[in-house]
Structures are given as C-alpha cells and as structure tokens.
Design an enzyme around this catalytic site. Structure first.
Site, PDB file in Angstrom:
ATOM      1  N   ASP A 148       0.850  -1.103   0.062  1.00 49.87           N
ATOM      2  CA  ASP A 148      -0.250  -0.028  -0.036  1.00 49.87           C
ATOM      3  C   ASP A 148       0.877   1.287  -0.028  1.00 49.87           C
ATOM      4  O   ASP A 148       2.168   1.217   0.060  1.00 49.87           O
ATOM      5  CB  ASP A 148      -0.939   0.007   1.057  1.00 49.87           C
ATOM      6  CG  ASP A 148      -1.914   1.184   1.297  1.00 49.87           C
ATOM      7  OD1 ASP A 148      -2.354   1.610   0.393  1.00 49.87           O
ATOM      8  OD2 ASP A 148      -2.174   1.589   2.499  1.00 49.87           O
ATOM      9  N   ASP A 158      -1.644  -0.762   6.026  1.00 47.05           N
ATOM     10  CA  ASP A 158      -1.675  -0.418   7.516  1.00 47.05           C
ATOM     11  C   ASP A 158      -3.397  -0.669   8.099  1.00 47.05           C
ATOM     12  O   ASP A 158      -3.535  -0.612   9.130  1.00 47.05           O
ATOM     13  CB  ASP A 158      -1.358   0.962   7.543  1.00 47.05           C
ATOM     14  CG  ASP A 158      -2.275   1.931   6.981  1.00 47.05           C
ATOM     15  OD1 ASP A 158      -3.171   2.611   7.424  1.00 47.05           O
ATOM     16  OD2 ASP A 158      -2.455   1.906   5.536  1.00 47.05           O
ATOM     17  N   ASP A 207      -0.085   4.915   1.397  1.00 42.88           N
ATOM     18  CA  ASP A 207      -0.084   5.636   2.484  1.00 42.88           C
ATOM     19  C   ASP A 207       0.124   5.093   3.880  1.00 42.88           C
ATOM     20  O   ASP A 207      -0.750   4.066   4.106  1.00 42.88           O
ATOM     21  CB  ASP A 207      -1.462   6.384   2.513  1.00 42.88           C
ATOM     22  CG  ASP A 207      -1.641   7.704   1.508  1.00 42.88           C
ATOM     23  OD1 ASP A 207      -1.134   8.391   1.193  1.00 42.88           O
ATOM     24  OD2 ASP A 207      -2.781   7.215   0.399  1.00 42.88           O
TER      25      ASP A 207
END
Length: 569
Positions: A122, A407, A124
């Site tokens: 990912d 995250d 961000d």
C-alpha cells in the site's frame, strides 16, 4: 541478533516464573507429595489415577498452607503479600527494562521470506509515513467545512486538534454518542467510554447496554468495521475524525444544543471524506514533502534491496497517481517506477479485492487516461482501478509466494489473507511508542507486581472470615489502581491499542487474524535477511500455563479448593 531481539519478550514471563517459584520453595507443605516443583519424592511410590480417586488423598496437591498455629489469617495474608512484593522487586534485574526492540518484526504465523517471490505494498502509512502535523491539518479543515458548508455553530472554531486524545481501533456507538474501547470478547473496557471529551461513568455505560459491559455480536462491526450502530476506526487517518467527533459533541452538550446522533455522525464523516476525496490533503503534502513525509531514505533501501535479490514488486493504492508520483520521487528518486513491476492507483480498496466489475485502465506518463483494453499488465506502467480477480488472472501471482503490506487491517489485508491466501504484513506505527513504554522500569515493575497480586487474590480467596475479606478488598483496590496506572502510561483516555487491561483489544484480535507479521514500519525489513524465517512464539493457552506467575505465586497448582471438593470425586 535481530532474531534474538525479537524473541526476548519471553524473558519477563520466565522471570515471573522464577519470582513465583521462590515463594513456594521454603514451604514443603505447599506442594505435598512432591520433592519441589512437581518432582516426586524418591520414597513415595506413584499411585494410579484410579487409586488416587478412591483413597484418602491427604493434603490436597497445590492447596494453600494454613497459617501457623496461633497466627491469625490477617497476619498470614499480609506476610504472604510482603514476601511476594519483595521477591518481585528483588528479582527484576536492571537490564529487564530493555527487552523488546521497537525495530523488530513480530510474527503471528510462521513465514519464511525465502518462499516469498512477490512483494506488494500500500502507499499511505505503508511506504509513506506521515508527520503528526497532518492530523491537525485534517481536523482544522474538516472543522471549517462543518462551519462553512454544513452551517454548524461558529463556536466550534475555538476547538483545536488534541494530539493523543484518541487511539486507533476504538468503536463509536452512533445512537449513544459513545467513543469507547472494546476487547476481543466484545466487552467495553470500563473507564474508556467517552461522550464528547468527557468520560462516561461506568454505571451509566453498564445501564446503557442493559446491565452489562457486553456488546452483542449483531451490533458489532461487520467484516469491514461497520456494524448497524457501531463503527470501528481502524486507519491512522481516523485519529482526527474521532477527535473532531468528540469536540463537536462536547460543544453541543456544553451549550445545551439538541442534536440527532445519526446526522451529526454522517456530517462529520462527510467533512473528513471531503478532505481526502477533494484532494485538499494531497495538496498540503505535495507542497511540503520534506515536512510531511518521514523516513523516505529507508524506503529506497528496502525496495532496492528486494529488487537486487530478484524479488518482484507491485503497488496497490487508493491515492491518485500524481500524488503517489511526487511522494515516491521524493523518497526513492525520479526512476522509482523502475523498481516496480506494476503500479495500480485509485484502486478503491477494499472493493478492489471483492468486486469483479471494474476493469483496469492504463495511464500515460502524465497520468492521463488511455482507452485501450487491458490484456496484460506491463512492467513500469501505471494502471487505475481494476480488480484483484483480473490481477490474479493476468499475473498468475497467487498464494503464499505473495506478501502484501498495508496499514489498514480491513481494507488492505483481510480479504487477501482469508479469500486469496496471500501472506500479509501489517504496518502499525504505534508499535514503536508502545514498545518504548513497555521497556520502562515503571511499566515492568507495575505489570509484574500486578500479576503477582492477581495470583495472591486467586489463591487466598479461600479465606472468608471478616478480617481476611477486608484484606482481599484492599488487594483488589490496589490491583485496580495498578491497572489504571499501566493503562495511563499508554494513553490517559483509552490506554494501549493492543490491550484492555489483561485481555487483547478488538484491534489486537483483528491484527492476529489478518496479518502473518506486523511491524512499526517497512524499514524494519532491513534488520532481517531476505531468506529469514519468522517463528511465532508459542504463547501458552490457559490450560498450558501452569508456570505463569499468577498461578505459581502462592502455590504450584491452580486448585485452591481441591480439599473441599474431594468428596465429589
């Protein structure tokens, strides 16, 4: 050395055993029938299980010794208390407070990096870690949207972002306007329920849920953290949202303004969404990459090392290409795309993993959409939207040879692990701070003594005279004070994101379920060989843990009422 550091967290448990066992060594009567720590005496023949049940067992194995003749139980209980306290503090060596390494990787499931051929990421809060300054900007902008576009009271402008107010993983009950922490068993942790910026008394929380702390399954979050009345805040961007939600409710309650809970929640969610969807946040970051993006040089080191070891890399993110491109050029360099076999932007996760309908679209080097049908995914090209099913068909990247990092436990990892068999790595930036707290002398001593005191309470509850009950009440009060102290070390309002006192949090439960490994940042990979195998520590189940401190501190078996119950056998 990294492997040793990762495993050293077991030391407090072993230390606890040592502390506990010393308390039962001097008194042979505490473990009748054995020669210390369960070793049978040479002169005592072993009996069969059937014979033991039928015969008079004598003193119960593991039963608590009675006070010395002439001594009252109150004196005896306090003597045991002080003996245990001295042992706990005497046997904690100075080095015990630096056992855990914040840069380590922790395993929920055994995984060998040597078997991983493809690494996915990912963007961000996975590749790009952001400064906390971003939270204040999101809060302020969403607050102003509420005032200017949704016509909320201008008095809200006096509220600023409160760093450290909320933690990730909290639940919000929309109908009751309660922000709270829930454990893995669906129980609200008392003392962590907030309406606005003020705590709600425990008695009121219990009354609101029908005389219990338990939240029924049908009210809890669904697979993606959204239940019929409860919402779980799981990503790091939700910290300003929770703080804004609490601030607005605080303003309305303080000024006696009635409000509809559902409308208020939706308005705040929409305001926060606008900050992201309309690109406001992206513009802040793009204008000052140096201020907002952290640890960029380490990201280049991770990616370059993997490529040098012939690993394939891909990126799947919900962010737009122009934003990702600027950030990656800042962290990795202008040729960052050469490191990746493919890049997918505006993927619309988690729908990307479940919805087969959206096809891939190619972008040119300037980020403009192309119209040709996608029959293959080419190295170095940029793609928009799409879906995982076409991704798997076009790449053939299936199963445990793929390791994907993200995250968000729901949007990034859950589907990949449960539906597609990919290996998953969770990025938990809070881990670094929490481990530093765990490594402090204050935390270590508090936790160890709390465990010992819990064991004393469990074993000594057999004494039911009035004076003994008073002693036990004092111990229970002290235990609660220690639990509150250790909670406040992490966060005064909500405590640790991983524990609700002794139980794992609902967040922890999902972390274990949806990730093979977890770490504070991607840069932790630099501490391990590319063929390293992660072995999860065997954490005892309750029936496997006879040597834990809380079971050993006052006796060798967890059977305080065995003598009294022998007639049933």
């Amino acid at each position: 050395m990294a492997a040793l550091r990762r495993g050293s967290g077991a030391a407090p448990r072993l230390l606890a055993v040592a502390v506990s066992c010393q308390s039962c060594r001097p008194k042979a009567s505490q473990c009748p029938g054995d020669g210390g720590h369960g070793q049978p005496r040479d002169h005592q023949p072993a009996a069969t299980g059937r014979a033991r049940r039928g015969a008079d067992p004598g003193p119960a194995a593991g039963s608590q010794p009675l006070p010395a003749e002439g001594a009252d139980t109150k004196t005896y209980l306090w003597a045991r208390y002080h003996e245990m306290k001295k042992l706990v503090y005497d046997l904690l060596p100075p080095g015990v407070c630096n056992l855990l390494n914040p840069a380590a990787i922790y395993a929920n499931n055994e995984i060998s990096l040597g078997d991983v051929e493809i690494y996915g990421f990912d963007y961000d809060y996975t590749l790009a870690q952001y400064s906390n300054l971003l939270h204040s900007m999101i809060f302020n902008t969403a607050r102003d949207i509420l005032i200017e576009q949704f016509k909320y009271p201008e008095g809200l402008g006096k509220y600023d972002y409160i760093p450290g107010f909320a933690i990730r993983g909290l639940h919000y009950d929309v109908q009751k306007s309660l922000l709270m922490k829930i454990d893995a068993f669906h129980y609200v942790q008392l003392g962590t329920a907030y309406r606005g910026l003020k705590p709600v008394p425990d008695e009121e929380v219990i009354e609101l849920y029908g005389g219990t702390q338990h939240i029924p399954l049908y009210q809890m979050s669904d697979f993606y953290g959204k239940g019929p009345s409860l919402k779980q805040f799981m990503d790091i961007f939700s910290l300003p949202e929770m703080t804004l939600l609490s601030s607005v409710i605080d303003y309305f309650i303080t000024h006696g303004i009635e409000f509809d809970q559902v409308h208020l929640y939706k308005d705040i969610s929409d305001a926060i969404r606008d900050v992201h969807v309309k690109g406001v946040m992206y513009k802040w970051i793009e204008k000052d990459l140096e201020q907002y993006i952290l640890h960029g040089d380490e990201i280049y080191a991770v990616l370059n090392r993997l490529v040098n070891h012939k690993k394939k890399l891909f990126l799947i993110t919900n962010s737009p290409f122009s934003f990702v491109d600027k950030g990656m050029k800042h962290m990795v360099g202008k040729n960052w795309r050469d490191l990746f076999d493919m890049v997918i932007v505006q993927a619309d996760k988690p729908n990307f993993f479940t919805d087969r309908r959206k096809p891939f679209r190619k972008l040119d080097d300037k980020g403009s959409l192309q119209w040709d049908k996608i029959n293959q995914l080419e190295k170095g090209k940029i793609y928009k939207e799409g879906n995982l099913f076409d991704f798997l068909r076009l790449t053939g990247w299936r199963g445990s040879k793929v390791l994907y990092f993200g995250d968000h436990l729901y949007s990034d990892l859950a589907d990949l692990m449960l539906r597609h068999g990919w290996r998953t790595g969770a990025i938990v930036p809070e881990l670094e701070t929490e481990i530093r707290i765990i490594n402090t002398e204050q935390y270590m001593h508090s936790l160890t003594w709390q465990q010992a005191l819990t064991g004393l309470l469990e074993r000594m509850q057999m004494y039911q005279d009035a004076e003994s009950k008073q002693v036990l009440l004092e111990w229970m009060k002290e235990r609660q004070e220690i639990r509150s102290l250790t909670k406040n070390l992490f966060n005064p309002q909500f405590g640790s994101i991983f524990r609700t006192f002794h139980n794992p949090t609902y967040f922890s439960r999902r972390l274990v379920r949806f990730s093979d490994i977890y770490m504070a940042s991607i840069s932790c990979l630099l501490n391990y060989d590319v063929n390293f195998t992660f072995y999860p520590r065997r954490t005892p189940l309750q029936h496997e843990a006879p040597l834990w401190m809380d079971q050993l501190c006052t006796g060798c078996m967890k059977t305080p009422f065995l003598e009294e119950m022998v007639h049933i056998r």
